[in-house]
Structures are given as structure tokens and as C-alpha cells.
Scaffold this active site. Structure first.
Site, PDB file in Angstrom:
ATOM      1  N   LYS A  52       0.833  -1.204   0.000  1.00 19.09           N
ATOM      2  CA  LYS A  52       0.000   0.000   0.000  1.00 19.09           C
ATOM      3  C   LYS A  52       0.872   1.260   0.000  1.00 19.09           C
ATOM      4  CE  LYS A  52      -3.834  -2.461   2.034  1.00 19.09           C
ATOM      5  NZ  LYS A  52      -4.452  -3.005   3.248  1.00 19.09           N
ATOM      6  N   GLN A  96      -5.101  -1.893   9.294  1.00 19.45           N
ATOM      7  CA  GLN A  96      -4.889  -3.202   8.701  1.00 19.45           C
ATOM      8  C   GLN A  96      -5.489  -4.307   9.584  1.00 19.45           C
ATOM      9  OE1 GLN A  96      -3.419  -3.816   5.601  1.00 19.45           O
ATOM     10  NE2 GLN A  96      -4.196  -5.877   5.976  1.00 19.45           N
ATOM     11  N   ASP A 119     -11.355   2.158   3.134  1.00 23.73           N
ATOM     12  CA  ASP A 119     -11.556   0.711   3.011  1.00 23.73           C
ATOM     13  C   ASP A 119     -13.008   0.380   2.679  1.00 23.73           C
ATOM     14  OD1 ASP A 119      -9.413  -1.041   3.105  1.00 23.73           O
ATOM     15  OD2 ASP A 119      -9.211  -0.953   5.283  1.00 23.73           O
TER      16      ASP A 119
END
Length: 284
Positions: A52, A96, A119
Site C-alpha cells: 500500500k 490493517q 476501506d
């Protein structure tokens, strides 16, 4: 033999598009920032975070990394998220997953501001997706739709079967396919006659979490097969929920593992970050 859906190639094209749009914003003095929070030292999570960061660098976003020990408390994590929510220079916040067992993932997801939820996991984002209003779409399911569209695979009116009902893949994939006018069936561990249901699908999306669970007996001749699973064997070789070698001669299109759906997740994350930046600076 099925045509291979090249997720790596499509993801690179999307990142190039994001980069080109972002360069225009950079020229106007606007710079996007993604904050990534990693708690603990899960090896797979570390790889995802690294990828990322790399993607942010490529498209021209700043990436802020908060790598914390697994001993971090839930309250400490929630306090950090609150700080990031209130930092006007941060466009996206990504925590995460998975988190250590002593931290409530649902509480953490709910703490992220919906306007920075790149997300697409916040209940407000999910609600917007269901009713079809503006919000961030979850990256993996959105990536699946993008793959189908960029390969000119017709979704409208097609019979789609989703195997798996997770909040991250199965449920949102079903909603997004429904939004594209597919007729959708969601299957799961309690589904009866799974093989019969799957073998009637024009588009089969598999996110069940079991290596090689789907073989050619589950696949209709000429079906499109999208494999969301990822597994690593004792030789470190990656494979998916679909038995690729068995299914490839029956399907019309199929995603490989690796190189199918996986790369699309990060590409769509970059797209969400760009959207967040554009909203912040009034460019949408």
C-alpha cells in the site's frame, strides 16, 4: 480454454489513471495523504502495508505509517484513530486487519470517520452502498466489478452466484452485482445443493476461504469464474479457492491466483483515496 483475466495489468492501468488525475491536483497545490495503522507483526499484514505504501508513492500520495506493537491497547488505538480523524491533512485512514484478539475490530472500524473510510468498511459506507448513494465502496468487491467491466463481460441480466458471505467480500460483492442488474444468489456453509446452484451460474464469485474448494463440477460450461481466495502451501506457492487447472478448460474467463483479484484491491484503494482528496478540496 478460458481467457485469463489479468488483474495485474488492469490494476496498473487504474493506478496510472489515478496518478494522472492526482498530478493535476498536485499542480493546484493539493496533496493526498493516507494514514495506515498496523498493530502487531503479522507477516501477511506487513506485506500488504508495504504494498500500500508502494502504491501511494507511485500515484503521488503521501503515506503515513503507524506501526504499533501487538501490546497496544484498544483505548490507545481508538485514541490514535481520533487524532487521525481530526487531522485535516489526512484523507484516508486504513487500519490493517486482522487486529490482535484483545481489540474489537467492529469498534475500531466504527471509530474511523466515514469521510476517511477508504476501506469502505464503516456501517455508513455499507449503508450508502446498499441504497446506491455516494460513499466509499469496499476495495476487493469494487475491484471485481472493475475487472468484469474492463473485460467487457456483460453483468446485466446474468445469473451470479456468490460463494461466501463475509462482510469484506461476499455480501458487498453480491450488493454490487445486484446494482449492475445481475440476478444474485448468495451461498454459504449452510446452503443445500451448493454444487447444483453454482453450476447454474453465468458468473461465479468465490470467497469461501478453502483452498481448491471449487472444481469443474461446480462450474457451468462457459461461466465466468472470479476467485477471491488466497492460500500459501508448504512450498510457499499461492493458490485460490478455485482449482484453477481443473476449471480453466470449462470457464470462458477466469481469474488466476496470484495476479487476479489481489492486485485490484490496492488499485481500488488508491481510487478511493483520490475520491477522498477530491471531496476535501471541492473537486467533485
Amino acid at each position: 480454454m478460458a481467457e485469463i483475466i489479468d488483474g495485474k495489468k488492469i490494476s496498473e492501468a487504474i493506478k496510472d489513471e489515478v496518478k494522472a488525475e492526482n498530478e493535476i491536483l498536485l499542480e493546484k497545490g493539493f496533496k493526498g495523504t493516507l494514514a495506515v495503522v498496523l498493530v502487531g507483526d503479522d507477516p501477511a499484514s506487513s506485506v500488504y502495508v508495504k504494498n500500500k505504501k508502494k502504491a501511494c508513492e507511485y500515484v503521488g500520495f503521501e503515506s503515513l505509517s503507524y506501526e504499533k506493537p501487538s501490546s497496544m491497547t484498544e483505548d490507545e488505538l481508538l485514541f490514535l484513530i481520533d487524532e487521525l480523524n481530526n487531522d485535516e491533512n489526512i484523507d484516508g485512514i486504513l487500519v490493517q486487519l486482522p487486529l490482535p484478539p484483545h481489540i474489537d475490530e467492529d469498534k475500531v472500524i466504527a471509530a474511523i470517520s466515514p469521510i476517511k473510510d477508504v476501506d469502505g468498511f464503516h456501517v455508513q459506507s455499507v449503508g450508502a452502498m446498499v441504497v446506491g448513494t455516494d460513499g466509499f465502496l469496499p476495495c476487493t468487491p469494487a475491484g471485481i466489478i472493475e475487472l468484469l467491466k474492463r473485460y467487457d463481460i456483460k453483468i446485466d441480466g446474468k445469473n451470479c452466484v456468490v460463494v461466501g458471505r463475509s462482510n469484506i467480500v461476499g455480501k458487498p460483492a453480491a450488493i454490487l452485482m445486484l446494482r449492475e442488474n445481475a440476478t444474485v444468489t448468495i451461498t454459504h456453509s449452510h446452503t443445500k445443493n451448493l454444487k447444483d446452484i453454482c453450476s447454474d451460474a453465468d458468473i461465479l464469485i468465490v470467497g469461501v476461504g478453502k483452498r481448491h474448494f471449487i472444481n469443474s463440477e461446480y462450474v457451468k460450461e462457459g461461466a465466468v469464474v472470479i476467485d477471491v481466495g488466497i492460500h500459501r502451501d508448504e512450498n510457499n506457492k499461492l493458490s485460490g479457492d478455485v482449482d484453477f487447472e481443473d476449471v480453466k478448460n470449462k470457464a470462458s474467463y477466469i481469474t488466476p491466483v496470484p495476479g487476479g483479484v489481489g492486485p485490484m484491491t490496492i488499485a481500488m484503494l488508491m481510487k478511493n483515496c483520490l475520491l477522498s482528496l477530491k471531496r476535501r478540496v471541492g473537486e467533485v
